[in-house]
Design a protein around this motif. Structure first.
Motif, short mmCIF file in Angstrom:
data_model
loop_
_atom_site.label_atom_id
_atom_site.label_comp_id
_atom_site.label_asym_id
_atom_site.label_seq_id
_atom_site.Cartn_x
_atom_site.Cartn_y
_atom_site.Cartn_z
N ARG A 351 0.85 -1.20 0.00
CA ARG A 351 0.00 0.00 0.00
C ARG A 351 0.88 1.26 0.00
N ALA A 352 1.98 1.23 0.79
CA ALA A 352 2.86 2.39 0.86
C ALA A 352 3.52 2.65 -0.50
N LEU A 353 3.76 1.58 -1.25
CA LEU A 353 4.40 1.76 -2.56
C LEU A 353 3.41 2.22 -3.63
N GLY A 354 2.17 2.37 -3.25
CA GLY A 354 1.20 2.92 -4.19
C GLY A 354 0.13 1.94 -4.66
N PHE A 355 0.22 0.71 -4.21
CA PHE A 355 -0.81 -0.27 -4.61
C PHE A 355 -2.10 0.08 -3.88
N GLN A 356 -3.19 0.10 -4.63
CA GLN A 356 -4.48 0.42 -4.02
C GLN A 356 -5.08 -0.84 -3.39
N ARG A 357 -6.12 -0.59 -2.60
CA ARG A 357 -6.76 -1.73 -1.93
C ARG A 357 -7.15 -2.80 -2.95
N ASP B 87 -8.46 8.33 -1.42
CA ASP B 87 -7.56 7.19 -1.14
C ASP B 87 -6.79 6.80 -2.41
N GLU B 88 -7.48 6.83 -3.53
CA GLU B 88 -6.85 6.47 -4.80
C GLU B 88 -5.76 7.48 -5.17
N SER B 91 -2.75 6.98 -3.06
CA SER B 91 -1.96 5.83 -3.55
C SER B 91 -1.12 6.25 -4.75
N ARG B 92 -1.75 7.01 -5.65
CA ARG B 92 -1.03 7.44 -6.86
C ARG B 92 0.11 8.39 -6.47
N ARG B 94 1.74 8.42 -3.62
CA ARG B 94 2.81 7.62 -3.01
C ARG B 94 3.62 6.91 -4.08
#
Lengths: 453, 236
Positions: A351-357, B87-88, B91-92, B94
């Protein structure tokens, strides 16, 4: 997300023992369903074959309107006369969905041995039809044992006999006729007049295969004729084992002094067409001024034993399938809960690396999907091997309501296997989705600082 | 030895933390991690956050990294208030703008070095496989692990693993790299080498670095030190 499947496959390499155990649970559950489904499939095809071919209802039985309920009580009025028979047979000849059609005359009468008589259900069938039915690929594939006489030769193989008759084994016992016609050759002839009260009676009765039929004709007079018992057979239902007699259509028409037929059975190339053909024959003959009723083979009125048995079998299989699916879902929930807990911090990293749920959920569901596929492949192999072993073991059993025993055979149906797989795969993937979604509700920092993974 | 990072490449505040408060619960106790902390980081700056354990360093890094949300106050990344991001979008952000280096490396054990570094790029649809490969190879070479590209993480030393983590943080060409105690699990010599590497990359790539540490010996290697005590900056 790129390379999602590769990542899922890699992840399955962790905790191999747990993943193997989960896949094994899926495999065993699925193997059980393959075997159970194979058994149910065999029984359904056996019962269907018996109902359609060996009980002569056809895929569609065509009766004069009201004849199905009332032909027994009012045969003269509610059976098909020759003109009506011709119209139905012409329809069958024109319709490419119909493989062949056959006329039947059914009635009740008395079967006697000279000393005693027994009430009997008499069915008249054309010998050529019987020959075609016995040799039919469906019958040979699913009910070869029941289609064969227990002793003697079927009616179509005894052209030298004027009035051949095949008796159910129970009826032959009641009439003290232990030998069919072929088995009485060389025996001293029975006396023309039997002394029914002597100890010799049984021996005298058994020396020939003569069976007398008696009944009231449709015009109300009494009629009787001599037949010869050329074969004995097991009735397809226990209830009929002591009262069934099969003879030629001509013989029954002679007995009842009629040229009518009770029903005409339409045997189809594709059973799935039964309802359509039934509707079409009613409509087509209705336009021609002939009012008939047509019952598909899966109509409870036409084949109550087949419909009831398959419904019962279906509900048992359905219940066990749901039970197995639930156990598998719970197994996967347990295994995936442990897996996800162990990887909590890693999920936080993703998640920290940018992967979404959704990415993480998809990854875990893919893992479960692959696990389920492996389990299903293993389960299918095990199930087919078990079926092969059972089919070669020569096991026999007595199904309820069927006289005698039949071979225990398992024929897994591709459709049933696919349906079970189609239930299991979404079930276990849904379980994984449920578990991982729950874990992803936790805050990201919470995931990253988790002590459990 | 790498010379300490000095002045930022641009003067405008790239990261702006304004009067941020953050509390969390630890069992029955409410911990006030940040109490109105403010901070500005310029583009290309190399900054160390120093403070005792529990002073709020990690909390600040989590907030700046869009991993958590403040109770009060604002955090602006390149002028955008992160509180307004979905949230999306977080994520983008990050994935595209921030690189993370964790104290425990957080490498994926079933992926080799190359694959670990490649991981954040798997979300970049605009990159062709060839471009992706080139970027990963460059990032691995930059941290001096070219010959270990196909090694599994468990075969590497702690320092090598952290280098992999640095490569993974930089492979996306982020604007900001956040490192939470990156040297805590390393011996002092390895830790010094690692800081030198980060300084070097900071100078070569003009990436803003913000890392937390409580190791005073490392302070000489960085241009700017921000000290935090009890959730507020006491010296910058």
């Amino acid at each position: 997300m790129k390379r999602g499947w590769t990542l899922a496959l890699r992840n399955l390499r962790r905790n191999r023992r747990r993943n193997l155990a989960t896949a094994a649970a899926i495999a065993l559950g699925y193997a059980g369903l393959v075997v159970l489904g194979g058994y149910a499939n065999h029984i359904e095809r056996l019962l269907r074959t018996n109902a359609v071919y060996l009980q002569h209802s056809g895929h569609v039985s065509v009766w004069l309107e009201g004849g199905f309920e009332g032909a027994g009580a009012n045969p003269e009025k509610l059976q098909l006369d020759p003109a009506a028979q011709k119209k139905v047979l012409d329809f069958a000849a024109r319709d490419p969905r119909v493989e062949f059609a056959a006329r039947y005359l059914r009635g009740v009468g008395l079967a006697g041995n000279g000393c005693t008589t027994m009430p009997t259900r008499i069915l008249g069938v054309e010998p050529a039809t019987l020959a075609r039915i016995v040799a039919h690929p469906e019958v040979q594939a699913w009910s070869p044992e029941i289609s064969m006489p227990v002793a003697g030769r079927w009616l179509d193989r005894t052209p030298e006999v004027a009035h051949p008759a095949a008796l159910s084994v129970g009826l032959a016992v009641l009439l003290e006729k232990p030998r069919v016609r072929d088995e009485t050759r060389g025996l001293p002839p029975a006396p023309r007049i039997l002394d029914c009260d002597t100890p010799l009676q049984a021996d005298e009765l058994g020396r020939d295969a003569d069976v007398q039929l008696a009944s009231v004709t449709y015009d109300g007079t009494f009629n009787a004729l001599d037949t010869e018992m050329v074969a004995t057979f097991h009735a397809t239902e226990s209830l009929a084992e002591e009262s069934s007699l099969l003879t030629t259509l001509d013989t029954v028409q002679t007995l009842f002094a009629t040229d009518r037929a009770t029903w005409i059975a339409l045997f189809l190339r594709d059973p799935r067409q039964a309802h359509a053909v039934a509707a079409d024959v009613v409509a087509a003959l209705g336009k021609d001024g002939l009012r008939v009723e047509a019952l598909p083979y899966d109509d409870e009125r036409a084949n109550p034993y087949y419909v009831g048995s398959t419904a019962f079998l279906g509900s048992i299989v359905g219940f066990i399938t749901v039970l197995v699916a639930l156990v598998l879902v719970l197994t996967v929930v347990g295994a995936m809960t442990l897996t996800i807990l162990e990887r909590t911090r890693e999920i936080g990293t993703w998640r920290a690396l940018g992967f979404q749920r959704g990415h993480v959920v998809a990854l875990v569901v893919r893992e479960t999907f692959l696990l389920a596929l492996a389990g299903l492949a293993g389960g299918l192999s095990i199930g087919l091997l078990v079926a092969l072993a059972v089919n070669h073991a020569g096991l026999r059993f007595s199904p309820p309501g069927v006289p005698g025993s039949i071979a225990l055979l398992i024929h897994p149906s591709p459709w049933a296997c696919a349906a079970h797989a189609a239930l299991i795969v979404p079930g276990v993937c849904g379980a994984a989705w449920f578990v991982v979604r729950g874990q992803l509700r936790r805050g990201l920092v919470d995931l990253l600082t988790s002590q459990s993974g | 030895m790498v010379t300490p990072a000095t002045a930022p490449l641009a003067a405008e505040a790239f990261v702006r933390v304004e009067e941020v408060h953050k509390s969390y619960r630890l069992g029955e106790t409410e911990v006030r991690a940040l109490r109105g902390l403010s901070l500005e980081l310029s583009r290309g700056e190399f900054t160390a956050l120093v403070g005792a354990s529990g002073s709020g360093k990690s909390t600040l890094l989590n907030l700046v990294g869009c991993l958590d949300e403040p109770d009060r106050g604002r955090i602006l990344l390149d002028g955008r208030d992160v509180a307004h991001l979905s949230d999306e979008e977080k994520s983008r952000t990050r994935n595209r703008s921030i690189g993370f280096i964790f104290q425990s490396f957080n490498l994926v054990p079933v992926l080799d070095v190359f694959e670990n570094v490649e991981l954040p790029l798997l979300l970049r649809d605009e990159l062709s496989p060839v471009e992706r490969r080139a970027r990963v190879e460059q990032a691995i070479a930059d941290v001096g692990l070219g010959e270990f590209a196909r090694q599994w993480p468990d075969k590497l030393s702690g320092g090598q693993r952290q280098r992999v983590a640095i490569a993974r943080a930089l492979v996306t060409q982020p604007l900001l790299v956040l490192a939470d105690e990156p040297t805590a699990n390393l011996d002092s010599e390895t830790a010094a080498h690692l800081i030198d590497l980060m300084v070097d990359l900071n100078q070569k790539r003009a990436v803003t670095f913000l890392f937390s540490t409580h190791d005073e010996k490392l302070m000489v290697r960085v241009a700017r030190v921000v000290r935090i005590r009890d959730g507020v900056t006491v010296e910058s």
